[in-house]
Design an enzyme around this catalytic site. Structure first.
Site, short mmCIF file in Angstrom:
data_model
loop_
_atom_site.label_atom_id
_atom_site.label_comp_id
_atom_site.label_asym_id
_atom_site.label_seq_id
_atom_site.Cartn_x
_atom_site.Cartn_y
_atom_site.Cartn_z
N GLY A 138 0.83 -1.21 0.00
CA GLY A 138 0.00 0.00 0.00
C GLY A 138 0.86 1.25 0.00
O GLY A 138 2.10 1.19 -0.18
N PHE A 139 0.23 2.38 0.23
CA PHE A 139 0.93 3.67 0.15
C PHE A 139 2.02 3.81 1.23
O PHE A 139 3.21 3.90 0.94
CB PHE A 139 -0.12 4.79 0.24
CG PHE A 139 0.42 6.15 0.48
CD1 PHE A 139 1.47 6.65 -0.29
CD2 PHE A 139 -0.13 6.98 1.45
CE1 PHE A 139 1.97 7.93 -0.08
CE2 PHE A 139 0.36 8.25 1.66
CZ PHE A 139 1.41 8.73 0.91
N LYS A 176 -10.82 1.51 13.00
CA LYS A 176 -9.43 1.66 13.46
C LYS A 176 -9.39 1.80 14.99
O LYS A 176 -8.52 1.25 15.65
CB LYS A 176 -8.77 2.88 12.81
CG LYS A 176 -8.52 2.76 11.33
CD LYS A 176 -7.55 1.65 10.94
CE LYS A 176 -6.12 1.95 11.33
NZ LYS A 176 -5.20 0.89 10.78
N TYR A 208 -14.73 4.06 8.94
CA TYR A 208 -13.28 3.80 8.89
C TYR A 208 -12.64 4.05 10.24
O TYR A 208 -11.97 3.18 10.81
CB TYR A 208 -12.62 4.67 7.82
CG TYR A 208 -11.12 4.78 7.99
CD1 TYR A 208 -10.30 3.68 7.77
CD2 TYR A 208 -10.51 5.98 8.39
CE1 TYR A 208 -8.92 3.77 7.94
CE2 TYR A 208 -9.14 6.07 8.56
CZ TYR A 208 -8.35 4.97 8.33
OH TYR A 208 -6.99 5.05 8.51
N THR A 240 -4.45 5.76 13.16
CA THR A 240 -4.71 7.09 12.61
C THR A 240 -5.12 8.08 13.71
O THR A 240 -5.68 7.67 14.73
CB THR A 240 -5.85 6.99 11.56
OG1 THR A 240 -6.29 8.29 11.23
CG2 THR A 240 -7.05 6.22 12.10
N ASP A 241 -4.93 9.37 13.43
CA ASP A 241 -5.42 10.39 14.37
C ASP A 241 -6.94 10.53 14.27
O ASP A 241 -7.56 11.17 15.12
CB ASP A 241 -4.74 11.74 14.14
CG ASP A 241 -4.98 12.33 12.76
OD1 ASP A 241 -5.59 11.66 11.90
OD2 ASP A 241 -4.55 13.48 12.53
N GLU A 242 -7.54 9.90 13.24
CA GLU A 242 -9.00 10.03 13.09
C GLU A 242 -9.76 9.33 14.21
O GLU A 242 -10.94 9.58 14.40
CB GLU A 242 -9.43 9.51 11.71
CG GLU A 242 -8.81 10.30 10.59
CD GLU A 242 -9.34 9.93 9.21
OE1 GLU A 242 -10.51 9.53 9.10
OE2 GLU A 242 -8.56 10.06 8.25
P1 NAD Z 1 -3.48 1.72 1.65
O1 NAD Z 1 -4.95 1.58 1.44
O2 NAD Z 1 -2.67 2.46 0.63
O3 NAD Z 1 -2.83 0.28 1.76
C1 NAD Z 1 -3.39 -0.76 2.51
C2 NAD Z 1 -2.70 -2.07 2.11
O4 NAD Z 1 -3.26 -3.11 2.90
C3 NAD Z 1 -2.92 -2.43 0.64
O5 NAD Z 1 -1.69 -2.82 0.06
C4 NAD Z 1 -3.88 -3.61 0.71
O6 NAD Z 1 -3.72 -4.54 -0.36
C5 NAD Z 1 -3.53 -4.22 2.06
N1 NAD Z 1 -4.65 -4.98 2.65
C6 NAD Z 1 -5.94 -4.58 2.76
N2 NAD Z 1 -6.67 -5.56 3.33
C7 NAD Z 1 -5.81 -6.58 3.60
C8 NAD Z 1 -5.95 -7.86 4.22
N3 NAD Z 1 -7.15 -8.28 4.65
N4 NAD Z 1 -4.87 -8.64 4.35
C9 NAD Z 1 -3.65 -8.23 3.90
N5 NAD Z 1 -3.46 -7.05 3.30
C10 NAD Z 1 -4.52 -6.23 3.16
O7 NAD Z 1 -3.30 2.34 3.09
P2 NAD Z 1 -2.20 3.36 3.64
O8 NAD Z 1 -2.62 4.73 3.33
O9 NAD Z 1 -0.85 2.91 3.22
O10 NAD Z 1 -2.36 3.14 5.20
C11 NAD Z 1 -1.59 2.16 5.90
C12 NAD Z 1 -2.02 2.15 7.35
O11 NAD Z 1 -1.84 3.44 7.92
C13 NAD Z 1 -3.50 1.79 7.55
O12 NAD Z 1 -3.60 0.97 8.67
C14 NAD Z 1 -4.17 3.13 7.78
O13 NAD Z 1 -5.30 2.98 8.58
C15 NAD Z 1 -3.06 3.89 8.47
N6 NAD Z 1 -3.11 5.35 8.28
C16 NAD Z 1 -3.07 5.91 7.03
C17 NAD Z 1 -3.09 7.30 6.89
C18 NAD Z 1 -2.97 7.98 5.55
O14 NAD Z 1 -2.97 9.20 5.50
N7 NAD Z 1 -2.84 7.25 4.44
C19 NAD Z 1 -3.19 8.12 8.01
C20 NAD Z 1 -3.27 7.51 9.26
C21 NAD Z 1 -3.20 6.13 9.38
#
Ligand code: NAD
Length: 352
Positions: A10-11, A162, A158, A133-135
């Protein structure tokens, strides 16, 4: 150091994997289901690295998780796998409940059993980092910051999912002594960000001359964190953070959404001028239901205890991000054409 990264395609996960493999010298297993948000192209920079492997599997599959842990023998697990897009959680929350809550439960149970089977030295040094997340804290008014003591008050399916996963992880620490730490970060941005999120959507729509949707009147405030600063923070927290504690991660970069969109337009006007200023494409659209007004992180625990500092300001980070999208259409063009082309999500109309 052997580390499993869930959600590593993921990201944020892929930024973390690239950092761990290429800079921190860790042996990494990326464990990822490859949902619409997972993308192996984001791991191209570690494709041939001898210290990286990839496994396509679901954190809800207990046997697959247990087998991966027994086989790979990690010293740490960094848990990022999640359904992550608020708008999609409004349209349909089932996957969020399944992956974020049931999946986290399944993962920590499998991890706890794996941990119990380690010898005393490895057991003592094992770490589980839960990335949240801070959310979970809900919404702020114009003043104040989220600290680690702020009460949970989530607004969206969401953030509620979390919050539930954070509570599970913390209870596994208190009840079983499971060596877990939680990080709660603000909105991330940077390269390899899936084009449904505000910043990449704005960049790519602007390049295509398409409307730039801004929810409500654009005054909602987010605290932007450059994804590579976040990756360093996560590895630091897992290594030096106190067990059973939470660490807030934020870049001290509050911006109103409209300011973010205008900043992107300004950079594009300079580096890729069009006939008209890109800001002419801005359109205010119906607000997101339950839209939190403001998020802002107090990261002083992370800064004072662990010595972390964000290296990017919003101005430097957003410039890098826009230039990255201009140079890397090989990465985003297939996503725009085949996975998500910019349609509105999360209006709660026909939510299932
Ligand atoms: P994203 O959606 O880009 O990536 C999520 C990844 O998880 C993907 O590669 C997906 O294939 C994988 N995934 C989803 N369900 C799955 C499962 N059941 N088993 C295995 N893999 C699975 O998310 P992101 O933006 O990279 O966020 C990563 C983490 O950080 C998350 O837990 C998110 O809640 C947290 N977060 C993100 C942000 C943000 O700004 N992007 C902010 C705060 C917290």
């Amino acid at each position: 150091m052997r580390i499993v990264v869930t959600g590593g395609a993921g990201f944020i996960g892929s930024a973390l994997v690239r950092y761990l493999v290429n800079e921190a010298g860790a042996e990494v297993l990326t464990f990822d289901k490859l949902t619409y948000a997972g993308n192996l192209a984001s791991l191209r920079a570690v494709e041939h690295a001898p210290n990286h492997r990839f496994l396509r599997a679901d954190i809800c599959d207990r046997q697959a998780v247990a087998a991966a842990l027994n086989d790979f023998q990690p010293d740490r697990i960094y848990h990022l796998a999640a359904e992550s897009h608020v708008d999609r959680s409004i349209d349909g929350s089932a996957d969020f409940i399944q992956t974020n809550i049931v999946g986290t439960y399944t993962l920590i149970e499998a991890a706890r059993h794996y941990w119990l089977g380690l010898d005393e030295a490895r057991k003592a040094s094992f770490r589980f980092l839960h990335v949240s997340t801070d959310e979970v804290y809900g919404s702020l008014e114009a003043d104040g910051f989220f600290t680690e003591q702020t009460a949970y008050d989530p607004s969206s399916p969401y953030s509620a999912s979390k919050a539930a996963s954070d509570h599970l992880v913390m209870s596994w620490h208190r009840t079983y002594g499971f060596p877990a730490i939680i990080s709660n970060c603000s909105n991330n941005y940077g390269p390899y960000h899936f084009p449904e999120k505000l910043i990449p959507l704005t960049i790519l729509n602007a390049l295509d001359g398409k409307p730039l949707p801004v929810y409500g009147n654009g005054s909602n405030v987010r605290d932007w964190l450059y994804v590579e600063d976040h990756a360093r923070a996560l590895h630091l927290i897992a290594g030096k953070g106190r067990l059973g504690e939470k660490y807030n991660v934020g870049g001290r970069n509050e911006r109103r959404n409209i300011d973010v969109v205008e900043a992107i337009c300004g950079i594009l006007d300079r580096v890729r001028p069009a006939r008209e200023p890109h800001a002419n494409l801005i359109r205010f659209v119906t607000d997101r239901p339950g839209h939190d007004y403001r998020y802002a992180i107090d990261a002083s625990r992370l800064e004072s205890e662990l010595g972390w500092r964000a290296q990017e300001t919003f101005d430097t980070g957003i410039e890098k991000t826009v230039l990255w999208y201009l140079d890397n259409d090989w990465w985003w063009r297939p996503l725009r054409e085949k996975v998500y082309s910019g349609e509105r999500l999360g209006t709660a109309v026909g939510a299932g």
